[in-house]
Design an enzyme around this catalytic site. Structure first.
Site, mmCIF file in Angstrom:
data_model
loop_
_atom_site.group_PDB
_atom_site.id
_atom_site.type_symbol
_atom_site.label_atom_id
_atom_site.label_comp_id
_atom_site.label_asym_id
_atom_site.label_seq_id
_atom_site.Cartn_x
_atom_site.Cartn_y
_atom_site.Cartn_z
ATOM 1 N N LYS A 149 0.836 -1.213 0.000
ATOM 2 C CA LYS A 149 0.000 0.000 0.000
ATOM 3 C C LYS A 149 0.870 1.263 0.000
ATOM 4 C CE LYS A 149 -2.093 -0.978 3.920
ATOM 5 N NZ LYS A 149 -1.456 -2.242 4.346
ATOM 6 N N ARG A 186 -9.366 0.886 9.145
ATOM 7 C CA ARG A 186 -8.992 -0.492 9.467
ATOM 8 C C ARG A 186 -10.082 -1.201 10.264
ATOM 9 N NH1 ARG A 186 -3.081 0.564 9.226
ATOM 10 N NH2 ARG A 186 -1.879 -1.315 9.566
ATOM 11 N N ARG A 236 12.203 -5.514 5.023
ATOM 12 C CA ARG A 236 11.918 -4.154 4.550
ATOM 13 C C ARG A 236 12.690 -3.067 5.307
ATOM 14 N NH1 ARG A 236 5.535 -2.642 4.581
ATOM 15 N NH2 ARG A 236 5.503 -2.802 6.836
ATOM 16 N N ARG A 251 14.528 0.592 9.925
ATOM 17 C CA ARG A 251 13.634 -0.567 9.929
ATOM 18 C C ARG A 251 12.585 -0.303 10.991
ATOM 19 N NH1 ARG A 251 15.425 -5.128 6.963
ATOM 20 N NH2 ARG A 251 17.653 -5.011 6.571
ATOM 21 N N ARG A 287 -0.348 -8.586 13.608
ATOM 22 C CA ARG A 287 -0.914 -7.595 12.672
ATOM 23 C C ARG A 287 -1.793 -8.289 11.636
ATOM 24 N NH1 ARG A 287 4.633 -5.271 11.000
ATOM 25 N NH2 ARG A 287 3.596 -3.861 9.576
HETATM 26 P P1 AMP Z 1 0.962 0.670 9.170
HETATM 27 O O1 AMP Z 1 2.128 1.576 8.948
HETATM 28 O O2 AMP Z 1 -0.252 1.078 8.391
HETATM 29 O O3 AMP Z 1 1.318 -0.778 8.965
HETATM 30 O O4 AMP Z 1 0.559 0.821 10.708
HETATM 31 C C1 AMP Z 1 1.467 0.509 11.744
HETATM 32 C C2 AMP Z 1 0.714 0.341 13.055
HETATM 33 O O5 AMP Z 1 0.064 1.572 13.400
HETATM 34 C C3 AMP Z 1 -0.406 -0.694 13.047
HETATM 35 O O6 AMP Z 1 0.064 -2.014 13.269
HETATM 36 C C4 AMP Z 1 -1.285 -0.186 14.186
HETATM 37 O O7 AMP Z 1 -0.712 -0.470 15.441
HETATM 38 C C5 AMP Z 1 -1.211 1.319 13.970
HETATM 39 N N1 AMP Z 1 -2.255 1.816 13.034
HETATM 40 C C6 AMP Z 1 -2.038 2.392 11.815
HETATM 41 N N2 AMP Z 1 -3.195 2.728 11.229
HETATM 42 C C7 AMP Z 1 -4.186 2.340 12.083
HETATM 43 C C8 AMP Z 1 -5.598 2.389 12.034
HETATM 44 N N3 AMP Z 1 -6.256 2.919 10.981
HETATM 45 N N4 AMP Z 1 -6.287 1.891 13.099
HETATM 46 C C9 AMP Z 1 -5.652 1.386 14.161
HETATM 47 N N5 AMP Z 1 -4.320 1.273 14.269
HETATM 48 C C10 AMP Z 1 -3.568 1.759 13.238
#
Ligand code: AMP
Length: 214
Positions: A13, A88, A127, A160, A172
């Protein structure tokens, strides 16, 4: 045109969102990036969410909806928004619909990036990103150049993520299947869902997305 990129961690994404920013002048709204920023700047909210994020759980709807609400005020970008990693949960999806309506906007397309779980582990654990511009690298598929300089900005520091390890990724993924994947049905019912094969080459995925946005 405002769009949502939907998919599990490691689906690509962020990579596709960055391309859309460069190529279509869109504005990327990544709640993950906003939360990481809040952590590094040491805000109260950042400290509160740090452990939740490192363990791979979702932070509360209230916090992320608040972050998005703040960004949506003011002039709307000409190229539109890319929502990356938000919504989410179903509550976030409902809230986004309301927030967009409040600013006279709507979501034109929801693009689901589908990927095999086994591939995600390999993608996420290898990554890294440029500390200056956020360009994404991977130990195997897109290594940091031998001269140690980012191909995009020449930066020399790479990061990282603390949650890019296998244990956190499993949590996750579970959060994705339990809390986020119901959004696929939700947006399908709304009639604006499309799916692209996230396993394809980056350029191929980008071409499929471009076609959907044409
Ligand atoms: P991401 O960079 O999108 O993979 O997000 C990293 C982490 O941030 C996730 O594993 C959650 O802990 C938190 N997070 C990001 N976006 C959301 C969201 N829309 N709702 C809840 N937690 C989020």
């Amino acid at each position: 045109m405002n769009i949502i990129l939907l998919g599990p961690p490691g689906a690509g994404k962020g990579t596709q969102a960055r391309r859309l920013v460069d190529e279509r002048n869109m504005v990327q709204l990544s709640t993950g990036d906003m939360l990481r920023e809040a952590r590094t700047s040491g805000t109260e909210m950042g400290l509160k969410v740090a452990q939740v994020m490192d363990n791979g759980h979702l932070v509360t709807d209230e916090i992320v909806i608040g972050l998005i609400r703040e960004r949506l005020t003011g002039a709307q970008p000409e190229g539109g928004y890319i929502f990356d990693g938000f919504p989410r949960t179903l509550a976030q999806a409902d809230a986004l619909g309301e927030l967009m309506a409040d600013v006279g906007q709507s979501i034109a397309r929801v693009i689901e990036m589908s990927v095999d779980d086994d591939v995600l582990v390999a993608r996420v654990t290898g990554r890294s990103t440029c500390g200056d511009c956020g360009e994404v690298y991977h130990d195997v598929t897109r290594p940091i150049p031998a001269d140690g300089a980012c191909v995009k900005c020449g930066g020399r520091t790479f990061k990282r993520r603390a949650d890019d390890n296998e244990a956190s990724l499993r949590t996750r993924l579970m959060a994705y299947y339990k809390q986020t994947s119901p959004l696929i049905g939700y947006f399908h019912a709304k009639g604006n869902l499309s799916t692209v094969d996230g396993l394809a080459e980056i350029d191929t995925v980008a071409a499929c997305i471009a076609e959907l946005l044409a």
